[in-house]
Design a protein around this motif. Structure first.
Motif: not given
Length: 105
Positions: A36-39, A61-68, A71-73
């Motif tokens: 999970l990515a928390g913005l 932020c979405h690009t950095a999350a996808r790179g890890r 898919d969920d934020a």
């Protein structure tokens, strides 16, 4: 905090800064936790609003999350940011109470 969680630390925190004509005018951050990515903490100076800076930071932020492989934020938004987040694909799930620190006597 940045030393412990940022690039030199465990890498779970990414802070973003947008500049306009060399001046810092917008910021945001993303914290990565498992899948999970928390913005957090998106803000744009009033004089720089309406130029797509917050949207660009959200996409970063979405690009950095996808790179890890994330898919969920999620994020918590103020009323002033709702339209920006809606354009980025977010929808309202529930309202959270606002807690205010009592004034110091």
């Amino acid at each position: 905090m940045h030393d412990a969680l940022g690039p030199a630390g465990d890498g779970s925190l990414l802070l973003l800064l947008a500049r306009l004509d060399g001046t810092a005018v917008a910021t945001g951050g993303v914290f990565f936790e498992q899948d999970l990515a928390g913005l957090y903490c998106f803000t744009t100076l009033e004089r720089a609003r309406g130029r797509g800076l917050a949207s660009a930071l959200i996409e970063g932020c979405h690009t950095a999350a996808r790179g890890r492989g994330i898919d969920d934020a999620l994020l918590q938004a103020t009323n002033s940011g709702l339209s920006v987040y809606a354009r980025a694909g977010y929808s309202e799930e529930r309202l959270l109470p606002v807690l205010r620190v009592p004034p110091v006597d």
